[in-house]
Write a protein that holds these residues in place. Structure first.
Motif, short mmCIF file in Angstrom:
data_model
loop_
_atom_site.label_atom_id
_atom_site.label_comp_id
_atom_site.label_asym_id
_atom_site.label_seq_id
_atom_site.Cartn_x
_atom_site.Cartn_y
_atom_site.Cartn_z
N ASP A 169 0.84 -1.21 0.00
CA ASP A 169 0.00 0.00 0.00
C ASP A 169 0.87 1.26 0.00
O ASP A 169 0.94 2.01 0.97
N THR A 170 1.56 1.46 -1.12
CA THR A 170 2.49 2.56 -1.29
C THR A 170 2.06 3.38 -2.50
O THR A 170 1.90 2.81 -3.59
N GLY B 52 5.15 -0.91 2.36
CA GLY B 52 3.76 -0.68 2.70
C GLY B 52 2.99 -1.98 2.87
O GLY B 52 1.87 -2.10 2.40
N ASN C 47 0.80 -1.26 6.59
CA ASN C 47 -0.05 -0.07 6.57
C ASN C 47 0.41 0.84 5.44
O ASN C 47 1.40 0.56 4.77
N SER C 48 -0.27 1.96 5.24
CA SER C 48 -0.07 2.77 4.04
C SER C 48 1.12 3.72 4.12
O SER C 48 1.47 4.22 5.19
N ARG D 79 2.15 7.16 1.90
CA ARG D 79 1.68 8.14 0.91
C ARG D 79 2.76 9.20 0.75
O ARG D 79 3.16 9.85 1.73
N THR E 69 5.86 0.97 8.72
CA THR E 69 4.80 1.42 9.61
C THR E 69 4.49 0.34 10.66
O THR E 69 5.06 -0.75 10.62
N SER F 172 0.06 2.92 12.67
CA SER F 172 0.70 4.12 12.14
C SER F 172 0.83 4.03 10.63
O SER F 172 0.88 2.94 10.06
N THR F 173 0.85 5.19 9.99
CA THR F 173 1.04 5.29 8.55
C THR F 173 2.17 6.28 8.29
O THR F 173 2.62 6.97 9.20
N GLU G 112 3.02 9.60 5.93
CA GLU G 112 2.55 10.62 5.01
C GLU G 112 3.68 11.61 4.80
O GLU G 112 4.19 12.18 5.77
N GLY H 141 6.36 5.14 10.43
CA GLY H 141 5.02 5.59 10.79
C GLY H 141 4.93 7.05 11.19
O GLY H 141 4.29 7.38 12.18
#
Length: 172
Positions: A29-30, A46, A49-50, A52, A67, A72-73, A75, A90
């Motif tokens: 999820d990247t 990813g 978790n993601s 971005r 993450t 946690s993600t 961003e 994260g």
């Protein structure tokens, strides 16, 4: 060619005009914006978790982004430079920030717009670095405010340079 690996039904998405080094790794999820560069040996994991990433971000050689599962993600805003051998776990990095070589940014930390994390720093979990601040050390602590125009000039110059460097590889 970079390793791009799907996991848990997520396949990394890469924007326009990006450079991915031959041994960069993008997993799960990247999502990466436009005109980014992911350099040699960088890993964006990813899987749990993601992740971005905005536009014109450079993630330099040997950096690892990961993450916490369901907690946690990552961003990262636009025009961000992540130095060589940085670990981001994260955290949130806002537009125009610079994370110096060898730094570690832990879960739920926030690096504000135009902020600078000095090379070799460890930013502990839940630390909030405000816009335009310079932090450094282990653990990282506030050092001083950086002139906003000077910070913008330095950080944008590095981001633009890495965009230029990435174009060199298209010529080969």
């Amino acid at each position: 060619m970079a390793l791009i690996k799907s996991v848990r039904g997520f396949t990394p998405k890469v924007g326009k005009d990006c450079f991915l080094a031959d041994n960069a790794v993008l997993i799960g999820d990247t999502v990466i914006g436009d005109e980014c560069s992911i350099w040699f040996g960088a890993i964006l994991r990813g899987d749990v978790n993601s992740i971005r990433i905005g536009n014109r971000v450079n993630i330099q050689d040997g950096s690892v982004l990961h993450t916490l599962y369901e907690k946690s993600t990552i961003e990262i805003g636009d025009d961000v430079s992540i130095g060589h051998n940085v670990t981001i776990h994260g955290a949130t990095i806002h537009d125009g920030a610079l994370v110096g070589m060898g730094s570690v940014i832990l879960d739920h930390a926030v690096v504000g717009e135009g902020a600078i994390v000095a090379a070799g720093s460890v930013v502990l979990s839940k630390t909030v670095i405000k816009p335009g601040e310079l932090w450094g050390g282990t653990p990282a602590k506030f050092i001083k405010m950086v002139d906003p125009e000077q910070s913008k000039e330095i950080n944008q110059k590095i981001a633009k340079n890495y965009l230029m460097y990435s174009k060199w590889y298209e010529e080969e």
